[in-house]
Design a protein around this motif. Structure first.
Motif, mmCIF file in Angstrom:
data_model
loop_
_atom_site.group_PDB
_atom_site.id
_atom_site.type_symbol
_atom_site.label_atom_id
_atom_site.label_comp_id
_atom_site.label_asym_id
_atom_site.label_seq_id
_atom_site.Cartn_x
_atom_site.Cartn_y
_atom_site.Cartn_z
ATOM 1 N N PHE A 1 5.668 -45.753 -1.233
ATOM 2 C CA PHE A 1 5.367 -44.647 -0.329
ATOM 3 C C PHE A 1 6.691 -44.260 0.318
ATOM 4 O O PHE A 1 7.145 -44.945 1.232
ATOM 5 N N PRO A 2 7.336 -43.187 -0.144
ATOM 6 C CA PRO A 2 8.644 -42.818 0.425
ATOM 7 C C PRO A 2 8.579 -42.622 1.934
ATOM 8 O O PRO A 2 7.547 -42.249 2.480
ATOM 9 N N GLN A 3 9.703 -42.871 2.585
ATOM 10 C CA GLN A 3 9.771 -42.773 4.051
ATOM 11 C C GLN A 3 9.353 -41.406 4.572
ATOM 12 O O GLN A 3 8.760 -41.296 5.623
ATOM 13 N N ASN A 4 9.646 -40.345 3.844
ATOM 14 C CA ASN A 4 9.339 -39.003 4.324
ATOM 15 C C ASN A 4 7.953 -38.525 3.899
ATOM 16 O O ASN A 4 7.610 -37.379 4.122
ATOM 17 N N GLN A 5 7.136 -39.391 3.306
ATOM 18 C CA GLN A 5 5.810 -39.003 2.840
ATOM 19 C C GLN A 5 4.857 -38.812 4.008
ATOM 20 O O GLN A 5 4.752 -39.658 4.873
ATOM 21 N N ARG A 6 4.160 -37.719 4.039
ATOM 22 C CA ARG A 6 3.157 -37.441 5.047
ATOM 23 C C ARG A 6 1.833 -37.168 4.348
ATOM 24 O O ARG A 6 1.816 -36.578 3.272
#
Length: 158
Positions: A150-155
């Motif tokens: 889950f990439p850090q910038n995933q919303r």
């Protein structure tokens, strides 16, 4: 157990150990096995030739043609992709895949997963999932693990 669509919209932070994932059921047929042979270019007689499969292979007698083990991996990958981050396909790494029982035409199999743990690093976040594939008799036919990024910038999207 939550439905896959509900989990898919959750954020990494809201996931917890013990969360369940359900993959799609898959009805195995001679046709589906043949189509996988075509897609993978693997025409091993294990998957196509009933006469060949009447014999013993060392201490093993499969009792007929069997589905490709990699077909399980495909079903698991679909489950993870359907469940994972919305904006892009998640990175997955399957490890310790183990076929426990041959899968034959007429079987219906389904992958499921349980979130085992989460790990955050400086550049990303990972979820470790225990995976089990069961047949229509609730017998384990394969097990393994998957790691989902889950990439850090995933919303999440609503």
């Amino acid at each position: 157990m939550r439905e896959g669509s509900e989990i898919r919209q959750r954020t990494f932070e809201s996931l917890a150990a013990g969360d369940a994932i359900e993959g799609p059921k898959f009805a195995v047929s001679r046709e589906s096995i043949r189509l996988f042979c075509d897609a993978s270019l693997d025409y091993n007689p294990l998957h196509l030739d009933d006469d060949y499969m009447k014999g013993n292979f060392g201490k093993t007698n499969f009792g007929g043609v069997i589905m490709h083990g990699m077909n399980n991996f495909g079903l698991i990958s679909r489950m993870i992709t359907d469940w994972g981050p919305i904006r892009r396909a998640p990175s997955t790494v399957a490890s310790k895949p183990a076929g426990l029982k041959p899968i034959r035409p007429g079987d219906t199999i389904q992958p499921t997963g349980i979130v085992k743990s989460k790990q955050a690093t400086v550049i990303s976040r990972w979820v470790l999932i225990d995976v089990v594939v069961r047949n229509q008799n609730n017998e384990k036919v394969a097990t393994g693990e998957a790691m989902v990024e889950f990439p850090q910038n995933q919303r999440s999207e609503s």
